[in-house]
Design a protein around this motif. Structure first.
Motif, PDB file in Angstrom:
ATOM      1  N   LEU A  11       0.832  -1.211   0.000  1.00 26.58           N
ATOM      2  CA  LEU A  11       0.000   0.000   0.000  1.00 26.58           C
ATOM      3  C   LEU A  11       0.865   1.259   0.000  1.00 26.58           C
ATOM      4  O   LEU A  11       0.523   2.271  -0.612  1.00 26.58           O
ATOM      5  CB  LEU A  11      -0.912  -0.042   1.233  1.00 26.58           C
ATOM      6  CG  LEU A  11      -2.214   0.752   1.253  1.00 26.58           C
ATOM      7  CD1 LEU A  11      -3.008   0.590  -0.027  1.00 26.58           C
ATOM      8  CD2 LEU A  11      -3.045   0.307   2.450  1.00 26.58           C
ATOM      9  N   ASN A  12       2.018   1.188   0.656  1.00 24.27           N
ATOM     10  CA  ASN A  12       2.898   2.356   0.765  1.00 24.27           C
ATOM     11  C   ASN A  12       3.560   2.734  -0.557  1.00 24.27           C
ATOM     12  O   ASN A  12       4.089   3.837  -0.691  1.00 24.27           O
ATOM     13  CB  ASN A  12       3.998   2.095   1.800  1.00 24.27           C
ATOM     14  CG  ASN A  12       3.407   1.735   3.146  1.00 24.27           C
ATOM     15  OD1 ASN A  12       2.403   2.312   3.550  1.00 24.27           O
ATOM     16  ND2 ASN A  12       4.000   0.765   3.821  1.00 24.27           N
ATOM     17  N   LEU A  13       3.561   1.815  -1.509  1.00 23.36           N
ATOM     18  CA  LEU A  13       4.197   2.116  -2.791  1.00 23.36           C
ATOM     19  C   LEU A  13       3.335   3.055  -3.637  1.00 23.36           C
ATOM     20  O   LEU A  13       3.814   3.657  -4.588  1.00 23.36           O
ATOM     21  CB  LEU A  13       4.492   0.830  -3.567  1.00 23.36           C
ATOM     22  CG  LEU A  13       5.440  -0.153  -2.880  1.00 23.36           C
ATOM     23  CD1 LEU A  13       5.703  -1.344  -3.762  1.00 23.36           C
ATOM     24  CD2 LEU A  13       6.751   0.527  -2.506  1.00 23.36           C
ATOM     25  N   PHE A  14       2.062   3.169  -3.265  1.00 22.58           N
ATOM     26  CA  PHE A  14       1.201   4.126  -3.953  1.00 22.58           C
ATOM     27  C   PHE A  14       1.339   5.451  -3.224  1.00 22.58           C
ATOM     28  O   PHE A  14       0.701   5.670  -2.193  1.00 22.58           O
ATOM     29  CB  PHE A  14      -0.248   3.635  -3.958  1.00 22.58           C
ATOM     30  CG  PHE A  14      -0.433   2.373  -4.747  1.00 22.58           C
ATOM     31  CD1 PHE A  14      -0.701   2.429  -6.108  1.00 22.58           C
ATOM     32  CD2 PHE A  14      -0.312   1.129  -4.147  1.00 22.58           C
ATOM     33  CE1 PHE A  14      -0.857   1.274  -6.858  1.00 22.58           C
ATOM     34  CE2 PHE A  14      -0.463  -0.039  -4.889  1.00 22.58           C
ATOM     35  CZ  PHE A  14      -0.738   0.040  -6.247  1.00 22.58           C
ATOM     36  N   HIS A  15       2.225   6.317  -3.733  1.00 25.07           N
ATOM     37  CA  HIS A  15       2.576   7.550  -3.018  1.00 25.07           C
ATOM     38  C   HIS A  15       1.345   8.369  -2.648  1.00 25.07           C
ATOM     39  O   HIS A  15       1.300   9.009  -1.613  1.00 25.07           O
ATOM     40  CB  HIS A  15       3.549   8.380  -3.858  1.00 25.07           C
ATOM     41  CG  HIS A  15       3.001   8.714  -5.218  1.00 25.07           C
ATOM     42  ND1 HIS A  15       2.306   9.850  -5.454  1.00 25.07           N
ATOM     43  CD2 HIS A  15       3.018   8.016  -6.376  1.00 25.07           C
ATOM     44  CE1 HIS A  15       1.912   9.866  -6.722  1.00 25.07           C
ATOM     45  NE2 HIS A  15       2.331   8.751  -7.299  1.00 25.07           N
ATOM     46  N   TYR A  16       0.308   8.352  -3.538  1.00 24.64           N
ATOM     47  CA  TYR A  16      -0.884   9.141  -3.272  1.00 24.64           C
ATOM     48  C   TYR A  16      -1.740   8.539  -2.167  1.00 24.64           C
ATOM     49  O   TYR A  16      -2.766   9.079  -1.799  1.00 24.64           O
ATOM     50  CB  TYR A  16      -1.730   9.306  -4.542  1.00 24.64           C
ATOM     51  CG  TYR A  16      -1.818   8.075  -5.410  1.00 24.64           C
ATOM     52  CD1 TYR A  16      -1.063   7.991  -6.580  1.00 24.64           C
ATOM     53  CD2 TYR A  16      -2.644   7.015  -5.081  1.00 24.64           C
ATOM     54  CE1 TYR A  16      -1.133   6.884  -7.396  1.00 24.64           C
ATOM     55  CE2 TYR A  16      -2.714   5.895  -5.904  1.00 24.64           C
ATOM     56  CZ  TYR A  16      -1.962   5.827  -7.053  1.00 24.64           C
ATOM     57  OH  TYR A  16      -2.026   4.721  -7.851  1.00 24.64           O
ATOM     58  N   ASN A  17      -1.311   7.382  -1.651  1.00 20.70           N
ATOM     59  CA  ASN A  17      -2.098   6.714  -0.616  1.00 20.70           C
ATOM     60  C   ASN A  17      -1.522   6.879   0.781  1.00 20.70           C
ATOM     61  O   ASN A  17      -1.989   6.260   1.723  1.00 20.70           O
ATOM     62  CB  ASN A  17      -2.180   5.211  -0.913  1.00 20.70           C
ATOM     63  CG  ASN A  17      -3.399   4.886  -1.751  1.00 20.70           C
ATOM     64  OD1 ASN A  17      -4.272   5.720  -1.904  1.00 20.70           O
ATOM     65  ND2 ASN A  17      -3.455   3.688  -2.263  1.00 20.70           N
TER      66      ASN A  17
END
Ligand code: HEM
Length: 147
Positions: A37-43
């Motif tokens: 989940l952390n790889l989606f910067h916008y998340n």
């Protein structure tokens, strides 16, 4: 042949509702490997996993993933024509910090989504057919990690 037919027929219904099915797949993925989940910067600032999953950028990615699967299903007879596209897609995922090992978990999540949506239609041969196609797609993406 039989395998391609199983994939095409099952995708005919699933492909009509890409986003909800993709959300089932990615919910499962984050259950199995929350760190992704952390790889989606916008998340990074979206609160709960559920909030993240409903953010517009995230749903865009879900749509992108489903469109790649859609492309693979439409190119079952000539998957090699997607090689360059998939290699570049792999490079982009290396750049955002994805590890090739995570693709195994993505595959599990794909099968989970198929099982949820197909119910009785989720048979051994169908599972194997999808796994074979997914393996080809992931192998092509993984070439993007080579030096
Ligand atoms: C782009 C993450 C799996 C297809 C991206 C981006 C991120 C990302 C952070 C850039 C931001 C964005 O476009 O939203 C991940 C993670 C995955 C994963 C963490 C699971 C380990 C996949 C899979 C596919 C896929 C399995 C398709 C088979 C795409 C596409 C783009 C993208 C088409 C857009 C690339 C472009 O801009 O040209 N992904 N992804 N992703 N991803 Fe993924």
């Amino acid at each position: 042949e039989k395998e391609k037919e199983l994939i095409r027929v099952s995708w005919e219904s699933l492909g009509k509702n890409k986003v909800p099915h993709g959300v089932v797949m990615f919910s499962r993925l984050f259950e199995l490997e929350p760190a992704l989940l952390n790889l989606f910067h916008y998340n990074t600032n979206c609160g709960t996993t559920q909030d993240c999953l409903s953010s517009p950028e995230f749903l865009d990615h879900v749509t992108k993933v489903m469109l790649v699967i859609d492309a693979a299903v439409s190119h079952l007879d000539n998957l090699h024509t997607l090689e360059d596209f998939l290699l570049n897609l792999g490079k982009k995922h290396q750049a955002v910090g994805v590890n090739t090992q995570s693709f195994a978990v993505v595959g599990e999540s794909l099968l989970y989504m198929l099982q949820c949506s197909l119910g009785q239609g989720y048979t051994g041969p169908l599972r194997q057919a999808w796994l074979n196609m997914y393996t080809i797609v992931v192998a092509a993406m993984s070439r993007g990690w080579a030096k």
